[in-house]
Design a protein around this motif. Structure first.
Motif, PDB file in Angstrom:
ATOM      1  N   LYS A  90      42.347 -59.930  11.777  1.00  0.00           N
ATOM      2  CA  LYS A  90      43.381 -59.049  11.245  1.00  0.00           C
ATOM      3  C   LYS A  90      43.039 -58.606   9.827  1.00  0.00           C
ATOM      4  O   LYS A  90      43.240 -57.446   9.447  1.00  0.00           O
ATOM      5  N   LYS A  91      42.516 -59.528   9.022  1.00  0.00           N
ATOM      6  CA  LYS A  91      42.136 -59.208   7.642  1.00  0.00           C
ATOM      7  C   LYS A  91      41.000 -58.182   7.603  1.00  0.00           C
ATOM      8  O   LYS A  91      40.852 -57.451   6.628  1.00  0.00           O
ATOM      9  N   LEU A  92      40.212 -58.156   8.674  1.00  0.00           N
ATOM     10  CA  LEU A  92      39.116 -57.182   8.765  1.00  0.00           C
ATOM     11  C   LEU A  92      39.584 -55.861   9.375  1.00  0.00           C
ATOM     12  O   LEU A  92      38.807 -54.921   9.485  1.00  0.00           O
ATOM     13  N   GLY A  93      40.850 -55.826   9.797  1.00  0.00           N
ATOM     14  CA  GLY A  93      41.377 -54.620  10.434  1.00  0.00           C
ATOM     15  C   GLY A  93      41.010 -54.520  11.903  1.00  0.00           C
ATOM     16  O   GLY A  93      40.997 -53.428  12.477  1.00  0.00           O
ATOM     17  N   ILE A  94      40.715 -55.672  12.526  1.00  0.00           N
ATOM     18  CA  ILE A  94      40.320 -55.712  13.934  1.00  0.00           C
ATOM     19  C   ILE A  94      41.415 -56.410  14.741  1.00  0.00           C
ATOM     20  O   ILE A  94      41.936 -57.445  14.330  1.00  0.00           O
ATOM     21  N   THR A  95      41.745 -55.850  15.889  1.00  0.00           N
ATOM     22  CA  THR A  95      42.720 -56.468  16.791  1.00  0.00           C
ATOM     23  C   THR A  95      42.015 -57.400  17.764  1.00  0.00           C
ATOM     24  O   THR A  95      41.023 -57.015  18.383  1.00  0.00           O
ATOM     25  N   MET A  96      42.520 -58.624  17.872  1.00  0.00           N
ATOM     26  CA  MET A  96      41.981 -59.532  18.886  1.00  0.00           C
ATOM     27  C   MET A  96      42.889 -59.480  20.114  1.00  0.00           C
ATOM     28  O   MET A  96      44.108 -59.609  20.002  1.00  0.00           O
ATOM     29  N   LEU A  97      42.275 -59.274  21.268  1.00  0.00           N
ATOM     30  CA  LEU A  97      42.995 -59.174  22.530  1.00  0.00           C
ATOM     31  C   LEU A  97      42.474 -60.255  23.472  1.00  0.00           C
ATOM     32  O   LEU A  97      41.266 -60.445  23.598  1.00  0.00           O
ATOM     33  N   ALA A  98      43.377 -60.993  24.110  1.00  0.00           N
ATOM     34  CA  ALA A  98      42.986 -62.030  25.071  1.00  0.00           C
ATOM     35  C   ALA A  98      43.292 -61.562  26.485  1.00  0.00           C
ATOM     36  O   ALA A  98      44.364 -61.007  26.740  1.00  0.00           O
ATOM     37  N   VAL A  99      42.335 -61.773  27.389  1.00  0.00           N
ATOM     38  CA  VAL A  99      42.526 -61.404  28.791  1.00  0.00           C
ATOM     39  C   VAL A  99      42.247 -62.616  29.664  1.00  0.00           C
ATOM     40  O   VAL A  99      41.210 -63.270  29.529  1.00  0.00           O
ATOM     41  N   GLN A 100      43.185 -62.928  30.541  1.00  0.00           N
ATOM     42  CA  GLN A 100      42.976 -63.979  31.534  1.00  0.00           C
ATOM     43  C   GLN A 100      42.635 -63.303  32.861  1.00  0.00           C
ATOM     44  O   GLN A 100      43.484 -62.683  33.483  1.00  0.00           O
TER      45      GLN A 100
END
Length: 303
Positions: free
Chosen positions: A228-238
């Protein structure tokens, strides 16, 4: 005594020259080339994609970059067999960011009951990265440190390649994976008719223990904040698993992501889990399944 010492010194010189010759030959042979497809550090440079997929074998067999490209989304799949920990995710993404000027908008991780905390170490596929060990370049240190290559493997010519039996692969380049041609790994076979032949107990036994959830949650939250601090969204997929190995532990994945503030897509649902035509084995999708799941994730991201 002196004669014996001279013979020993001469033997070491001969061996040294032999190893140096091998290393020089291999270095020339594999310069800018992937030996097997998993040693794709150089091949992931200057890609400047919008989405990076990363995780274990359920990642590299599930997400098809070409399906995202069709929808105008540049993507790369950096999954690696046998590495379900967030430590691999963090290190592999750090390596990617170091090699690309433009950072991705989304880091998409394969996250489920097989995901582990950083304390779970794995050296599976370490042999694939032996080609980077000798007098390593600065940009390769992240992954070499992750796999724990020692000082001998880094300073003795050809030692790492000989130790991990990758010499013939480096010279012949005859053991390359699909990653180099299609950016992931897939098979068209399906388990229909063979569902009962495969053992589900072994796969259930490697599910993450419930007592490890809190530690993994802390790591997931920390990694999410880092991106988030880098401006990137982390998305998790199962991604789906065949119904015979599905259990209530899969339902806890959603809550863990909610608690960590990570957007989550649950595709391990009855609609897919019951369809034997989507799987090449009990916990890996085949080509049909990967195409379906990739399209579903692409639609989510577009929306």
């Amino acid at each position: 005594m002196q004669a014996l010492f001279r013979k020993i010194c001469f033997l070491f010189i001969i061996i040294g020259c032999y190893l140096i010759t091998i290393q020089l030959l291999i270095s020339w042979r594999i310069s800018g080339v992937s030996i097997n497809g998993q040693d794709n550090l150089e091949q992931s440079a200057n890609r400047n994609v919008e989405i990076v997929f990363v995780g274990n074998s359920r990642c590299i067999t599930s997400f098809m970059p070409k399906r995202f490209q069709v929808k105008g989304i540049k993507a790369i799949n950096l999954g690696l067999h046998g590495h379900p920990s967030l430590s691999f995710v963090e290190n592999r993404v750090s390596d990617y960011l170091k090699r690309n000027k433009k950072q991705p908008k989304v880091i998409c991780i394969s996250f489920d009951v097989f995901s582990m905390s950083k304390k779970q170490k794995s050296i599976l596929m370490k042999d694939r990265f032996a080609r980077y060990a000798f007098i390593p370049r600065e940009e390769n240190l992240i992954m070499l440190d992750y796999f724990g290559f020692n000082w001998a493997e880094r300073i003795i010519p050809a030692y790492a390649l000989l130790k991990y039996r990758k010499l013939s692969d480096a010279l012949l380049l005859n053991n390359q994976s699909q990653w180099l041609s299609i950016g992931m790994e897939t098979e068209s076979k399906q388990i229909c008719g063979n569902e009962q032949i495969q053992s589900s107990n072994e796969l259930k036994s490697i599910n993450r223990k419930k007592k490890d959830d809190n530690l993994l949650l802390k790591e997931l939250r920390s990694l999410n904040m880092k991106y988030k601090k880098l401006g990137i969204t982390m998305l998790a997929v199962q991604v789906p698993v065949f119904e015979s190995i599905y259990n209530n532990r899969f339902k806890s994945t959603k809550k863990m992501c909610q608690d960590a503030g990570v957007p989550f897509i649950d595709l391990a649902i009855e609609q897919y889990n019951k369809d034997c035509s989507l799987f090449k084995d009990l916990n890996h999708l085949n080509t049909k399944g990967a195409r379906l799941i990739s399209d579903s994730v692409a639609r989510y991201i577009q929306s």
